[in-house]
Design a protein around this motif. Structure first.
Motif, PDB file in Angstrom:
ATOM      1  N   ALA A  73      13.562  39.205  -8.956  1.00 54.68           N
ATOM      2  CA  ALA A  73      12.979  39.286 -10.333  1.00 54.68           C
ATOM      3  C   ALA A  73      14.001  38.775 -11.498  1.00 54.68           C
ATOM      4  CB  ALA A  73      12.437  40.408 -11.012  1.00 54.68           C
ATOM      5  N   ARG A  74      15.215  39.038 -11.196  1.00 52.49           N
ATOM      6  CA  ARG A  74      16.463  38.617 -12.026  1.00 52.49           C
ATOM      7  C   ARG A  74      16.736  37.133 -11.831  1.00 52.49           C
ATOM      8  NH1 ARG A  74      21.528  41.617 -11.453  1.00 52.49           N
ATOM      9  NH2 ARG A  74      21.991  40.399 -13.553  1.00 52.49           N
ATOM     10  N   GLN A  75      16.634  36.609 -10.499  1.00 60.71           N
ATOM     11  CA  GLN A  75      16.675  35.356 -10.383  1.00 60.71           C
ATOM     12  C   GLN A  75      15.617  34.324 -10.881  1.00 60.71           C
ATOM     13  OE1 GLN A  75      16.983  35.294  -6.168  1.00 60.71           O
ATOM     14  NE2 GLN A  75      19.236  35.559  -6.077  1.00 60.71           N
ATOM     15  N   ARG A  76      14.402  35.136 -10.865  1.00 59.08           N
ATOM     16  CA  ARG A  76      13.202  34.116 -11.508  1.00 59.08           C
ATOM     17  C   ARG A  76      13.489  34.128 -12.935  1.00 59.08           C
ATOM     18  NH1 ARG A  76       7.766  32.750 -10.081  1.00 59.08           N
ATOM     19  NH2 ARG A  76       7.007  31.928 -12.137  1.00 59.08           N
ATOM     20  N   ILE A  77      13.862  35.344 -13.517  1.00 55.26           N
ATOM     21  CA  ILE A  77      14.087  35.462 -14.986  1.00 55.26           C
ATOM     22  C   ILE A  77      15.195  34.258 -15.494  1.00 55.26           C
ATOM     23  CG2 ILE A  77      14.850  36.744 -16.703  1.00 55.26           C
ATOM     24  CD1 ILE A  77      13.306  39.079 -15.636  1.00 55.26           C
ATOM     25  N   ALA A  78      16.177  34.280 -14.669  1.00 57.03           N
ATOM     26  CA  ALA A  78      17.384  33.455 -14.959  1.00 57.03           C
ATOM     27  C   ALA A  78      16.931  32.020 -14.663  1.00 57.03           C
ATOM     28  CB  ALA A  78      18.421  33.726 -13.860  1.00 57.03           C
ATOM     29  N   LYS A  79      15.990  31.781 -13.800  1.00 56.66           N
ATOM     30  CA  LYS A  79      15.816  30.327 -13.550  1.00 56.66           C
ATOM     31  C   LYS A  79      14.857  29.742 -14.709  1.00 56.66           C
ATOM     32  CE  LYS A  79      12.609  27.951 -10.436  1.00 56.66           C
ATOM     33  NZ  LYS A  79      11.950  27.941  -9.001  1.00 56.66           N
TER      34      LYS A  79
END
Length: 106
Positions: A73-79
């Protein structure tokens, strides 16, 4: 009336001393990572507060944050935040260009 004016003046003085202009950035000078720095700082402060009160709770939070679901989820939000910040930069450049060409006539 006089008390409210004094309160407003006190707030202005307080804010002017706590937020110096030297450290502030304009919207045109911000880095893309500023969008992600604020939530991570909040989480860091919360973790430190929980760690002071109860190390077991802070360890649980740390384990939760390091779970694969939260990492994804954090990677998706960062993207997505990177995409949004790039779009904002492009919009700001278009607004600046329009300001200089149409309003100021350069």
């Amino acid at each position: 009336m006089l008390q409210s004016r004094a309160l407003v003046i006190a707030l202005i003085l307080l804010l002017s001393t706590t937020l110096p202009e030297v450290q502030s950035k304009s919207i045109f000078e911000r880095d893309r990572r500023d969008l992600l720095a604020i939530p991570e700082a909040i989480v860091s402060y919360c973790y430190e507060a929980f760690n002071k009160v109860s190390p077991k709770v802070s360890q649980f939070l740390l384990d939760t944050v390091q779970s694969p679901t939260v990492i994804a989820a954090r990677q998706r939000i960062a993207k997505e935040a990177t995409k949004v910040s790039i779009m904002l930069e492009q919009l700001i450049e278009k607004i600046k260009n329009m300001w200089y060409t149409r309003i100021l006539g350069y």
